[in-house]
Write an enzyme that holds these catalytic residues in place. Structure first.
Site, PDB file in Angstrom:
ATOM      1  N   ARG A 147      -3.994  55.355  34.887  1.00  0.00           N
ATOM      2  CA  ARG A 147      -3.824  55.409  36.333  1.00  0.00           C
ATOM      3  C   ARG A 147      -2.401  55.879  36.607  1.00  0.00           C
ATOM      4  O   ARG A 147      -1.497  55.684  35.796  1.00  0.00           O
ATOM      5  CB  ARG A 147      -4.040  54.024  36.962  1.00  0.00           C
ATOM      6  CG  ARG A 147      -5.420  53.413  36.710  1.00  0.00           C
ATOM      7  CD  ARG A 147      -5.497  52.020  37.330  1.00  0.00           C
ATOM      8  NE  ARG A 147      -6.820  51.427  37.160  1.00  0.00           N
ATOM      9  CZ  ARG A 147      -7.151  50.608  36.157  1.00  0.00           C
ATOM     10  NH1 ARG A 147      -6.237  50.291  35.231  1.00  0.00           N
ATOM     11  NH2 ARG A 147      -8.363  50.103  36.067  1.00  0.00           N
ATOM     12  N   LYS A 171      -4.433  46.695  35.808  1.00  0.00           N
ATOM     13  CA  LYS A 171      -4.721  45.869  36.975  1.00  0.00           C
ATOM     14  C   LYS A 171      -4.847  44.402  36.589  1.00  0.00           C
ATOM     15  O   LYS A 171      -5.316  44.075  35.503  1.00  0.00           O
ATOM     16  CB  LYS A 171      -6.028  46.333  37.640  1.00  0.00           C
ATOM     17  CG  LYS A 171      -5.891  47.629  38.425  1.00  0.00           C
ATOM     18  CD  LYS A 171      -7.177  47.924  39.163  1.00  0.00           C
ATOM     19  CE  LYS A 171      -7.035  49.152  40.059  1.00  0.00           C
ATOM     20  NZ  LYS A 171      -8.276  49.427  40.810  1.00  0.00           N
ATOM     21  N   HIS A 242      -5.572  60.901  39.613  1.00  0.00           N
ATOM     22  CA  HIS A 242      -6.776  60.197  39.147  1.00  0.00           C
ATOM     23  C   HIS A 242      -7.814  61.171  38.591  1.00  0.00           C
ATOM     24  O   HIS A 242      -8.683  60.772  37.807  1.00  0.00           O
ATOM     25  CB  HIS A 242      -7.373  59.383  40.293  1.00  0.00           C
ATOM     26  CG  HIS A 242      -7.907  58.054  39.862  1.00  0.00           C
ATOM     27  ND1 HIS A 242      -7.097  57.052  39.356  1.00  0.00           N
ATOM     28  CD2 HIS A 242      -9.162  57.556  39.845  1.00  0.00           C
ATOM     29  CE1 HIS A 242      -7.840  55.998  39.058  1.00  0.00           C
ATOM     30  NE2 HIS A 242      -9.096  56.275  39.335  1.00  0.00           N
ATOM     31  N   ARG A 245      -7.770  61.169  34.948  1.00  0.00           N
ATOM     32  CA  ARG A 245      -8.442  59.983  34.385  1.00  0.00           C
ATOM     33  C   ARG A 245      -9.951  60.206  34.341  1.00  0.00           C
ATOM     34  O   ARG A 245     -10.609  59.894  33.343  1.00  0.00           O
ATOM     35  CB  ARG A 245      -8.086  58.765  35.247  1.00  0.00           C
ATOM     36  CG  ARG A 245      -8.668  57.427  34.797  1.00  0.00           C
ATOM     37  CD  ARG A 245      -7.984  56.335  35.618  1.00  0.00           C
ATOM     38  NE  ARG A 245      -8.702  55.080  35.617  1.00  0.00           N
ATOM     39  CZ  ARG A 245      -8.545  54.119  34.709  1.00  0.00           C
ATOM     40  NH1 ARG A 245      -7.721  54.308  33.698  1.00  0.00           N
ATOM     41  NH2 ARG A 245      -9.220  52.997  34.800  1.00  0.00           N
ATOM     42  N   HIS A 268     -11.561  49.036  32.343  1.00  0.00           N
ATOM     43  CA  HIS A 268     -12.530  48.576  33.338  1.00  0.00           C
ATOM     44  C   HIS A 268     -13.007  47.166  32.986  1.00  0.00           C
ATOM     45  O   HIS A 268     -13.353  46.890  31.844  1.00  0.00           O
ATOM     46  CB  HIS A 268     -13.744  49.512  33.396  1.00  0.00           C
ATOM     47  CG  HIS A 268     -13.455  50.804  34.092  1.00  0.00           C
ATOM     48  ND1 HIS A 268     -14.270  51.911  33.977  1.00  0.00           N
ATOM     49  CD2 HIS A 268     -12.445  51.174  34.921  1.00  0.00           C
ATOM     50  CE1 HIS A 268     -13.767  52.897  34.710  1.00  0.00           C
ATOM     51  NE2 HIS A 268     -12.674  52.473  35.278  1.00  0.00           N
ATOM     52  N   TYR A 277     -19.637  57.656  34.841  1.00  0.00           N
ATOM     53  CA  TYR A 277     -19.426  58.866  34.052  1.00  0.00           C
ATOM     54  C   TYR A 277     -20.712  59.329  33.370  1.00  0.00           C
ATOM     55  O   TYR A 277     -20.822  60.491  33.009  1.00  0.00           O
ATOM     56  CB  TYR A 277     -18.310  58.628  33.029  1.00  0.00           C
ATOM     57  CG  TYR A 277     -17.006  58.334  33.725  1.00  0.00           C
ATOM     58  CD1 TYR A 277     -16.350  59.331  34.436  1.00  0.00           C
ATOM     59  CD2 TYR A 277     -16.474  57.059  33.734  1.00  0.00           C
ATOM     60  CE1 TYR A 277     -15.182  59.066  35.125  1.00  0.00           C
ATOM     61  CE2 TYR A 277     -15.302  56.789  34.414  1.00  0.00           C
ATOM     62  CZ  TYR A 277     -14.663  57.798  35.107  1.00  0.00           C
ATOM     63  OH  TYR A 277     -13.514  57.520  35.800  1.00  0.00           O
TER      64      TYR A 277
END
Length: 310
Positions: A147, A171, A242, A245, A268, A277
């Protein structure tokens, strides 16, 4: 109406107990502000809120033309607040228990082809003082799937170049290890050895990527850089940091990488987030069918093309 003391307790709960990032905390508090404004207009306390009240609030959001995706996020924030109230025993029943979020269709993110990635990186002016820095940043964005906040916050303590790994502070303050490509390691070593790299100002010594003023590079600077390079490379897609990514994950999947491995590298929490994806990969397959299947068009490959397709 929500008093300041409760607001501050909820803010501390999000930050200290849920370990959310500053940006995530701000997003939840903005959702709470919308609830607070509604309660003020209705002259109600949070203790008096019913399921019907919340449905009325959501209807107002629709009337204002707010998108389903934004409404879903607001509902998530409101649910979080009432879970906090229930946990801290401010209320006995959760009025959001039956509250449903709007259905959101799958949005396929923009993805660059490998050739477009090469063109974009190739558009960097290597005669400019920041040329090597920009090349290293973009190579890491694409090769490691970071990110933009993870890139700008990258510190020397996160680098394991001899082992070709990065430790990423993601995150929710969660860390993960991401392998680096040989190209990313090479470009980063060249940047760190670059005599044009500015000296960091006091307090910025830990950061890898610096602005020309010696401060950690900002997210906005990375956004602007990529927009400029896309224009220089003649890429008409709407892209951002992004996009690298998304391209990283898509190219891994198309190359045969395991979905769980991609999930770990992206950081994730849920495999469901990564599964978008697989939809991108299906779009690629659809393109192949539409291009080569005889029922879709009158095109017939030449003998030379037939040989390449066998």
């Amino acid at each position: 109406m929500i008093e300041d003391s409760l607001y501050n307790r909820y803010k501390a709960y999000l930050s200290l107990e849920l370990h959310l990032t500053h940006n995530s905390v701000d997003a939840y508090l903005k959702d709470l502000d919308k609830l607070s404004s509604y309660l003020t207009s209705e002259n109600k306390s949070y203790r008096e809120v019913t399921y019907d009240d919340l449905q009325h609030l959501i209807a107002q959001l629709y009337d204002l033309g707010i998108s389903a995706r934004s409404i879903a996020r607001i509902i998530s924030g409101i649910k979080s607040f009432f879970r906090f109230l229930l946990l801290e025993e401010y209320i006995e029943n959760d009025p959001t228990e039956l509250l449903e979020s709007p259905r959101i269709g799958i949005h396929l993110p923009t993805v660059l082809t490998i050739e477009e990635v090469d063109r974009l990186i190739g558009a960097i002016d290597m005669t400019a003082p920041a040329g090597q820095r920009n090349r290293a940043m973009l190579e890491i964005l694409y090769s490691c799937g970071l990110r933009v906040s993870e890139l700008t916050g990258l510190k020397f303590s996160n680098l394991f170049l001899n082992e070709s790994f990065l430790r990423v502070d993601g995150k929710g303050r969660k860390q993960r290890l991401v392998p680096m490509s040989e190209a990313a390691v090479s470009e980063l070593r060249s940047y760190l050895a670059d005599p044009e790299r500015p000296d960091p100002i006091r307090g910025q010594e830990e950061f890898v990527f610096l602005s020309n003023r010696g401060k950690a590079i900002s997210r906005i600077m990375v956004f602007v850089l990529i927009k400029q390079l896309a224009e220089a490379a003649g890429i008409n897609k709407s892209i951002s940091p992004h996009t690298f990514r998304h391209s990283f994950a898509t190219h891994l999947l198309e190359g045969g990488a395991n979905l769980q491995a991609i999930q770990l590298m992206l950081g994730h929490e849920s495999i469901a987030t990564t599964e978008i994806y697989t939809h991108i990969d299906r779009e690629t397959l659809r393109h192949e069918i539409e291009t080569y299947h005889p029922r879709n068009q009158s095109y017939r490959p030449t003998p030379e093309e037939t040989d390449t397709l066998v």
